[in-house]
Motif scaffolding. Structure first.
Motif, PDB file in Angstrom:
ATOM      1  N   ALA A 233       0.826  -1.210   0.000  1.00 56.41           N
ATOM      2  CA  ALA A 233       0.000   0.000   0.000  1.00 56.41           C
ATOM      3  C   ALA A 233       0.861   1.261   0.000  1.00 56.41           C
ATOM      4  N   VAL A 234       1.928   1.260   0.789  1.00 55.86           N
ATOM      5  CA  VAL A 234       2.785   2.447   0.879  1.00 55.86           C
ATOM      6  C   VAL A 234       3.470   2.733  -0.458  1.00 55.86           C
ATOM      7  N   VAL A 235       4.018   1.696  -1.083  1.00 52.29           N
ATOM      8  CA  VAL A 235       4.744   1.916  -2.332  1.00 52.29           C
ATOM      9  C   VAL A 235       3.784   2.288  -3.469  1.00 52.29           C
ATOM     10  N   TRP A 236       2.613   1.674  -3.510  1.00 52.36           N
ATOM     11  CA  TRP A 236       1.618   2.044  -4.520  1.00 52.36           C
ATOM     12  C   TRP A 236       1.204   3.503  -4.346  1.00 52.36           C
ATOM     13  N   ALA A 237       0.960   3.896  -3.094  1.00 53.33           N
ATOM     14  CA  ALA A 237       0.552   5.277  -2.838  1.00 53.33           C
ATOM     15  C   ALA A 237       1.639   6.250  -3.280  1.00 53.33           C
ATOM     16  N   ALA A 238       2.890   5.942  -2.984  1.00 55.85           N
ATOM     17  CA  ALA A 238       3.992   6.829  -3.381  1.00 55.85           C
ATOM     18  C   ALA A 238       4.092   6.932  -4.905  1.00 55.85           C
ATOM     19  N   THR A 239       3.884   5.810  -5.599  1.00 49.86           N
ATOM     20  CA  THR A 239       3.973   5.813  -7.063  1.00 49.86           C
ATOM     21  C   THR A 239       2.848   6.633  -7.688  1.00 49.86           C
TER      22      THR A 239
ATOM     23  N   ALA B  20       0.983   8.945  -6.257  1.00 48.79           N
ATOM     24  CA  ALA B  20       0.928  10.334  -5.801  1.00 48.79           C
ATOM     25  C   ALA B  20       2.173  11.136  -6.173  1.00 48.79           C
ATOM     26  N   TRP B  21       3.094  10.535  -6.922  1.00 51.62           N
ATOM     27  CA  TRP B  21       4.326  11.250  -7.277  1.00 51.62           C
ATOM     28  C   TRP B  21       3.980  12.538  -8.018  1.00 51.62           C
ATOM     29  N   PRO B  22       4.537  13.676  -7.591  1.00 49.84           N
ATOM     30  CA  PRO B  22       4.092  14.973  -8.144  1.00 49.84           C
ATOM     31  C   PRO B  22       4.398  15.180  -9.623  1.00 49.84           C
ATOM     32  N   ALA B  23       5.449  14.578 -10.144  1.00 57.71           N
ATOM     33  CA  ALA B  23       5.775  14.735 -11.566  1.00 57.71           C
ATOM     34  C   ALA B  23       4.860  13.846 -12.411  1.00 57.71           C
TER      35      ALA B  23
ATOM     36  N   LEU C 175      11.732   4.280  -8.182  1.00 60.99           N
ATOM     37  CA  LEU C 175      10.493   3.987  -7.470  1.00 60.99           C
ATOM     38  C   LEU C 175       9.712   2.867  -8.168  1.00 60.99           C
ATOM     39  N   LEU C 176       9.731   2.859  -9.493  1.00 60.74           N
ATOM     40  CA  LEU C 176       9.072   1.782 -10.222  1.00 60.74           C
ATOM     41  C   LEU C 176       9.756   0.440  -9.957  1.00 60.74           C
ATOM     42  N   VAL C 177      11.073   0.466  -9.824  1.00 62.73           N
ATOM     43  CA  VAL C 177      11.804  -0.758  -9.484  1.00 62.73           C
ATOM     44  C   VAL C 177      11.404  -1.248  -8.097  1.00 62.73           C
ATOM     45  N   VAL C 178      11.319  -0.318  -7.136  1.00 63.51           N
ATOM     46  CA  VAL C 178      10.898  -0.686  -5.780  1.00 63.51           C
ATOM     47  C   VAL C 178       9.474  -1.238  -5.801  1.00 63.51           C
ATOM     48  N   LEU C 179       8.587  -0.583  -6.554  1.00 63.24           N
ATOM     49  CA  LEU C 179       7.208  -1.051  -6.663  1.00 63.24           C
ATOM     50  C   LEU C 179       7.161  -2.495  -7.154  1.00 63.24           C
TER      51      LEU C 179
ATOM     52  N   THR D 136      -4.007   6.997 -12.068  1.00 69.12           N
ATOM     53  CA  THR D 136      -3.960   7.343 -10.642  1.00 69.12           C
ATOM     54  C   THR D 136      -5.296   7.068  -9.982  1.00 69.12           C
ATOM     55  N   VAL D 137      -6.367   7.496 -10.617  1.00 75.44           N
ATOM     56  CA  VAL D 137      -7.704   7.237 -10.075  1.00 75.44           C
ATOM     57  C   VAL D 137      -8.033   5.751 -10.169  1.00 75.44           C
ATOM     58  N   ALA D 138      -7.733   5.154 -11.307  1.00 78.25           N
ATOM     59  CA  ALA D 138      -8.121   3.757 -11.529  1.00 78.25           C
ATOM     60  C   ALA D 138      -7.453   2.817 -10.532  1.00 78.25           C
ATOM     61  N   PHE D 139      -6.160   2.993 -10.296  1.00 75.43           N
ATOM     62  CA  PHE D 139      -5.445   2.095  -9.401  1.00 75.43           C
ATOM     63  C   PHE D 139      -5.709   2.391  -7.926  1.00 75.43           C
ATOM     64  N   SER D 140      -6.435   3.470  -7.634  1.00 72.24           N
ATOM     65  CA  SER D 140      -6.824   3.724  -6.246  1.00 72.24           C
ATOM     66  C   SER D 140      -7.788   2.656  -5.734  1.00 72.24           C
ATOM     67  N   ALA D 141      -8.390   1.900  -6.647  1.00 71.12           N
ATOM     68  CA  ALA D 141      -9.259   0.796  -6.229  1.00 71.12           C
ATOM     69  C   ALA D 141      -8.502  -0.227  -5.385  1.00 71.12           C
TER      70      ALA D 141
END
Length: 440
Positions: free
Chosen positions: A313-319, A321-324, A331-335, A396-401
Motif C-alpha cells: 500500500a505504501v509503495v503504490w501510494a507513493a507511485t 501520488a508522485w508529483p511529476a 520507485l518503479l523498481v521498488v514497486l 492514478t484514479v483507476a489504481f486507487s481501487a
C-alpha cells in the motif's frame, strides 16, 4: 499461536500415518506441478498481449479487462467445486480434466476470429486452470510429511511464477516475432506434453498410504463439507489473507501492468517487460524466504502477511501520488520488487486453512481459501477498466481501487486472527494428545 509452540511444532517428528516423502514423492509432485507451471503460462499470456488484444479485437479498456475478469470469474467460481472433486475423485482425474480444458482454451484463443469466441476460449482456459493449484496442494499433502507443507506450497507457487516468467520473456517475444496465432497455438503444445506426463507417471498417493474412504452422498454431503470448512476460523482467515495479499500483483501481471508502465509512465515496451520480469523474479526469491520462515516459525505467518499488505500500500501510494508526470525509475523498481512479495504472502493463507481442517476436507478448504485472491483480482480488474474509461485514462484514479480492497481485507484479517489462533491451539493440543496415545 505462541512462538515457542510454533517452533516446537516445526521441528517435531513425523506424525503417525505421515507420508514418507523422498525421491519418489519429488518425482510425482514434479509431474503435478508441471501442470500448474503450464497453466500459469496460459493464464498470464494475456498480460503480455493486452495491447495486441485491444488492437486485434478493436475493444476499449473495459472490454479488454473483461477477458481477464471472465477468466478469473470462472476460476473463482470453480474453486469450491474443484475442492470437492479433488476430495472425492483424487488428483490424477482432476488434473487430467484440467489439462484438457486449458489446452483447448489456449488453442481456441489462438484462432478466435471475434471478441466473443475469444471470451469463450478464455472462460474455458479459466475452468481448466481452476483445477490445477488445489490438485497440486492436495498432491503435496499426500506425498510429503505435514511439517513440509508450508515449504512445498511455496515451492509450488514459485514454479507457478516461473511459468509467469516464461510468458513474460518467451511468449512476449514469440508474439511479436511470429504473430498472434502462431504464438498462442504453438504454446498449446505444452499442454499436450504435460497431459502425457500426468497419464503415465502421476499417482494420487504412495503405496500403503491410501486415504480412508469417506462417504459421498449427494448434495447433503457437499453442503456439510462446505459448511464444516467455513465454520473453521482458520479457513476464513486463510481466505481473507489470500484476498488481501494476492490481487495487487495479479492485476499488475495479468493485464494492467504493461499498459500502466507504457501509457502512464512513458516507458518502452521492452523496459516495461523488464519490470514485469522483476516482479516475477522478486516473487520467486521472496517465496523461498517466506517458505523457510513459515516452516520454522508458524507465528511469523500473520506478521509476514500484514507486512506485505502495508508495504504494498505504501509503495503504490507513493507511485500514484508522485508529483511529476512520471514516477522515477528507482520507485518503479521498488514497486515491482515489493509486488513480488504478494504471491508468497498469499500462500500463507493456505497455512492458516490447512491445520484448521482434517484430511478429508483439505481440498474443500483450499478451494475456499483460493477464491479470495481471485475474487479480489477480478473485482480490481473490472474497477480499473471502468475507471480508466470514465476518467479518460487516469491510472492514478483507476489504481486507487487497490486501497479499497486492501482496507476491506485487512479489517477481516484483524477480526478473525484471535479466534483462528485460539482454535488452532486447541487442535494442536488435541493432535499431540492423540499422538501420545497411538499404540506402538
Amino acid at each position: 499461536m505462541s512462538s515457542s509452540s510454533s517452533s516446537s511444532s516445526s521441528s517435531s517428528p513425523a506424525l503417525p500415518g505421515d507420508p514418507p516423502g523422498g525421491r519418489r514423492a519429488v518425482t510425482v509432485w514434479s509431474v503435478g506441478v508441471s501442470v500448474y507451471f503450464v497453466a500459469v503460462i496460459f493464464r498470464t499470456s494475456l498480460g503480455v498481449a493486452g495491447l495486441d488484444a485491444a488492437d486485434r479485437f478493436h475493444v476499449n479498456a473495459s472490454a479488454l479487462s473483461t477477458f481477464s475478469i471472465l477468466q478469473l470469474l470462472v476460476y473463482a467460481g470453480m474453486q469450491i467445486p474443484v475442492g470437492l472433486m479433488v476430495d472425492r475423485l483424487g488428483t490424477k482425474k482432476v488434473l487430467t480434466l484440467g489439462v484438457v480444458l486449458f489446452t483447448i482454451g489456449q488453442l481456441g484463443f489462438a484462432f478466435s476470429p471475434t471478441y466473443g469466441t475469444a471470451l469463450a476460449s478464455r472462460a474455458l482456459l479459466g475452468c481448466g486452470d481452476a483445477m490445477t493449484f488445489i490438485s497440486v496442494l492436495r498432491l503435496g499433502s499426500r506425498w510429503f510429511p505435514a511439517r513440509r507443507g508450508p515449504m512445498v506450497a511455496q515451492l509450488a507457487g514459485l514454479v507457478g511464477m516461473a511459468g509467469n516468467l516464461v510468458s513474460t520473456l518467451v511468449l512476449a517475444r514469440l508474439l511479436h516475432g511470429v504473430g498472434w496465432t502462431a504464438a498462442f497455438a504453438g504454446s498449446s503444445v505444452a499442454g499436450v506434453v504435460v497431459l502425457v506426463l500426468v497419464l503415465v507417471f502421476l499417482k494420487d498417493h504412495p503405496e500403503g498410504h491410501e486415504p480412508e474412504p469417506f462417504p459421498h452422498r449427494g448434495a447433503a454431503y457437499v453442503r456439510r463439507q462446505i459448511a464444516a470448512s467455513w465454520r473453521e476460523p482458520g479457513t476464513r482467515l486463510g481466505l481473507w489473507v489470500h484476498f488481501t495479499t494476492q490481487f495487487p500483483a495479479m492485476v499488475f501481471l495479468l493485464l494492467w501492468g504493461l499498459p500502466f508502465l507504457v501509457e502512464a509512465q512513458g516507458l518502452s515496451r521492452a523496459t516495461a517487460g523488464e519490470l514485469l520480469t522483476l516482479v516475477v523474479l522478486s516473487n520467486m526469491l521472496i517465496g523461498l524466504v517466506y517458505g523457510q520462515i513459515v516452516a520454522r516459525h508458524h507465528a511469523a505467518r500473520l506478521p509476514l502477511a500484514l507486512g506485505t499488505v502495508l508495504s504494498t500500500a505504501v509503495v503504490w501510494a507513493a507511485t500514484l501520488a508522485w508529483p511529476a508526470d512520471h514516477a522515477p525509475m528507482w520507485l518503479l523498481v521498488v514497486l515491482c520488487a515489493v509486488l513480488g512479495a504478494c504471491g508468497p504472502a498469499s500462500m500463507i493463507g493456505f497455512d492458516f486453512a490447512r491445520p484448521a481442517n482434517p484430511p478429508e476436507r483439505q481440498g474443500t478448504a483450499s478451494g475456499i481459501t483460493n477464491m479470495g485472491g481471485f475474487v479480489a483480482s477480478m473485482t480490481t480488474l473490472f474497477a480499473v477498466g471502468v475507471l480508466l474509461d470514465a476518467t479518460g485514462g487516469s491510472y492514478t484514479v483507476a489504481f486507487s481501487a487497490v486501497f479499497v480492497l486492501q482496507a476491506l481485507g485487512l479489517s477481516q484479517i484483524l477480526l478473525l486472527r484471535r479466534s483462528a489462533a485460539r482454535r488452532e491451539r486447541e487442535r494442536s493440543v488435541a493432535s499431540r494428545v492423540e499422538t501420545v496415545h497411538v499404540p506402538a
